[in-house]
Scaffold this active site. Structure first.
Site, PDB file in Angstrom:
ATOM      1  N   GLY A   1       0.620   6.022  -3.184  1.00 21.50           N
ATOM      2  CA  GLY A   1      -0.643   5.290  -3.306  1.00 21.50           C
ATOM      3  C   GLY A   1      -1.444   5.581  -4.558  1.00 21.50           C
ATOM      4  O   GLY A   1      -2.672   5.500  -4.542  1.00 21.50           O
TER       5      GLY A   1
ATOM      6  N   ILE B   1      10.382  -6.370   1.237  1.00 14.97           N
ATOM      7  CA  ILE B   1      10.438  -7.716   0.659  1.00 14.97           C
ATOM      8  C   ILE B   1       9.677  -8.679   1.573  1.00 14.97           C
ATOM      9  O   ILE B   1       9.915  -8.731   2.785  1.00 14.97           O
ATOM     10  CB  ILE B   1      11.897  -8.189   0.514  1.00 14.97           C
ATOM     11  CG1 ILE B   1      12.666  -7.256  -0.423  1.00 14.97           C
ATOM     12  CG2 ILE B   1      11.954  -9.624  -0.004  1.00 14.97           C
ATOM     13  CD1 ILE B   1      12.175  -7.245  -1.843  1.00 14.97           C
TER      14      ILE B   1
ATOM     15  N   HIS C   1       3.941  -4.742 -11.611  1.00 14.36           N
ATOM     16  CA  HIS C   1       5.341  -4.431 -11.902  1.00 14.36           C
ATOM     17  C   HIS C   1       5.385  -3.541 -13.139  1.00 14.36           C
ATOM     18  O   HIS C   1       4.711  -3.832 -14.138  1.00 14.36           O
ATOM     19  CB  HIS C   1       6.136  -5.723 -12.145  1.00 14.36           C
ATOM     20  CG  HIS C   1       7.583  -5.465 -12.423  1.00 14.36           C
ATOM     21  ND1 HIS C   1       8.460  -5.097 -11.434  1.00 14.36           N
ATOM     22  CD2 HIS C   1       8.291  -5.495 -13.587  1.00 14.36           C
ATOM     23  CE1 HIS C   1       9.668  -4.911 -11.979  1.00 14.36           C
ATOM     24  NE2 HIS C   1       9.588  -5.156 -13.275  1.00 14.36           N
TER      25      HIS C   1
END
Length: 208
Positions: free
Chosen positions: A12, A93, A110
């Site tokens: 996190g 996913i 990303h």
């Protein structure tokens, strides 16, 4: 004030960057309504609790079908009246159904400059291993909207980070997080909550 849900799987650190930005007053028009973990042992849950944010755990393997999991996730987001979903190191996913339900209301960070080193199979250290294998001199991070294509949604923000001689995947991962991810993810969340991201011809345009 928009309600934000953050989906997490591990430590996190990106969640903490957003919580810290909120505490500094940098996300004035958003509130973190809940943190949803795919792993009940994720340290991100402790970070959320320490910040007074509600937590939920949804483990994909506990659901017999994708539809059942989708129902649970979408129901949870609806109960919390979520306006923006942020994927911050979320390793499950998501289906096309979920992506479409939150079209242009779900963002992901990303650890590369899309379209490089992205798509199916590019996650975690694998992204940085690929960058070093290729020999790029610059990498970075991208915040983008989520759609049904892995890492294929409209790009909101990017920031470049230099690759240095002697870098290992772990060293590069840390630098990309510290110099790019932790900066552009909270900024993208703030821009969204301020209504400063517009979609034009399928591309995200930031209105400063």
């Amino acid at each position: 004030m928009l309600n934000i849900a953050v989906l997490v799987s591990g430590g996190g650190t990106n969640l903490q960057a957003m919580l810290d930005a909120k505490a500094r007053g940098e996300i004035p028009n958003g509130r973190f309504a809940c943190v949803v973990a795919s792993n009940p042992k994720a340290y991100a849950l402790e970070r959320a609790k320490n910040a007074g944010v509600e937590t939920e755990v949804l483990v994909r393997k506990e659901f017999s079908t994708q539809d059942a999991y989708d129902d649970a996730l979408l129901g949870l987001l609806e109960r919390h009246n979520i306006d923006l979903v942020v994927l911050a190191g979320f390793m499950t996913i998501l289906s096309e159904r979920v992506a479409k339900a939150y079209a242009y209301r779900m963002i992901n960070v990303h650890p590369a400059l899309i379209p490089s080193f992205c798509g199916q199979g590019y996650y975690g250290l694998r992204v940085h291993e690929a960058a070093l294998e290729y020999g790029v001199k610059v990498t970075g991070a991208t915040v983008h909207f989520v759609n049904e294509v892995a890492d294929g949604g409209a790009i909101i923000l990017q920031k470049a980070v230099e690759v240095q001689n002697g870098d290992t995947p772990e060293i590069l991962q840390k630098r990309v997080m510290e110099q790019a991810e932790w900066e552009i993810l909270p900024k993208a969340v703030s821009l969204f909550c301020d209504g400063k991201i517009k979609i034009q011809a399928g591309k995200a345009v930031v209105i400063e």
